[in-house]
Design a protein around this motif. Sequence first.
Motif, PDB file in Angstrom:
ATOM      1  N   ASP A  87       0.846  -1.179   0.000  1.00 42.00           N
ATOM      2  CA  ASP A  87       0.000   0.000   0.000  1.00 42.00           C
ATOM      3  C   ASP A  87       0.891   1.241   0.000  1.00 42.00           C
ATOM      4  O   ASP A  87       1.905   1.290   0.698  1.00 42.00           O
ATOM      5  N   ILE A  88       0.511   2.229  -0.764  1.00 42.61           N
ATOM      6  CA  ILE A  88       1.305   3.455  -0.889  1.00 42.61           C
ATOM      7  C   ILE A  88       1.471   4.156   0.458  1.00 42.61           C
ATOM      8  O   ILE A  88       2.435   4.899   0.666  1.00 42.61           O
ATOM      9  N   ALA A  93       8.057  10.483   2.705  1.00 40.81           N
ATOM     10  CA  ALA A  93       8.763  11.491   1.903  1.00 40.81           C
ATOM     11  C   ALA A  93      10.240  11.112   1.762  1.00 40.81           C
ATOM     12  O   ALA A  93      10.863  11.394   0.737  1.00 40.81           O
ATOM     13  N   ASP A  94      10.793  10.461   2.796  1.00 40.87           N
ATOM     14  CA  ASP A  94      12.202  10.038   2.740  1.00 40.87           C
ATOM     15  C   ASP A  94      12.395   8.850   1.810  1.00 40.87           C
ATOM     16  O   ASP A  94      13.471   8.666   1.242  1.00 40.87           O
ATOM     17  N   ALA A  95      11.377   8.006   1.694  1.00 42.05           N
ATOM     18  CA  ALA A  95      11.434   6.827   0.821  1.00 42.05           C
ATOM     19  C   ALA A  95      10.150   6.796  -0.007  1.00 42.05           C
ATOM     20  O   ALA A  95       9.231   6.032   0.270  1.00 42.05           O
ATOM     21  N   PRO A  96      10.079   7.679  -1.020  1.00 38.33           N
ATOM     22  CA  PRO A  96       8.833   7.788  -1.788  1.00 38.33           C
ATOM     23  C   PRO A  96       8.596   6.596  -2.714  1.00 38.33           C
ATOM     24  O   PRO A  96       9.541   5.917  -3.111  1.00 38.33           O
TER      25      PRO A  96
END
Length: 147
Positions: A87-88, A93-96
């Motif tokens: 799941d997204i 933000a650090d590992a997009p």
Amino acid sequence: MTDTTQAKIQSDSSILVHITMKLSDGSAADSTKVNNKPAKIIMGDNSISPAFEAELIGMEKGDSREFTLVAKDAFGESNPDNIHYMDIDKFTADAPAKIGNIITFSQPGGELPGMIKEVNGSSVTIDFNHPLAGQTVTFVIDLVDII
């Protein structure tokens, strides 16, 4: 009388080699020469395929050899069981969740890198196969030493 015959790679040798890998289009995939750190291979420990080992047998220090292996003898075929969906919401933000990003997951026994192949709505497809799995690879081996 001095023995001038040089040692040859045997089925139980430990060796130091520089490995350069090329894809079927001739482009370079990777090389140990980039960081000038040869790879250590212990023959017979199942870390490389029997076909790869067979190509090395008989080489002497200083020899170079180029050979091509089909996918099953190089890095294996791509295994659909190694493709997972997440799941997204699990990404930050650090590992997009961006196609092409390599994400490393911690697991028992070490870390497992996976490449993001697809983002479809809230589903992210991650491929844990070796990046060269399913490909024919040409190897250039430079035998640095038999240890």
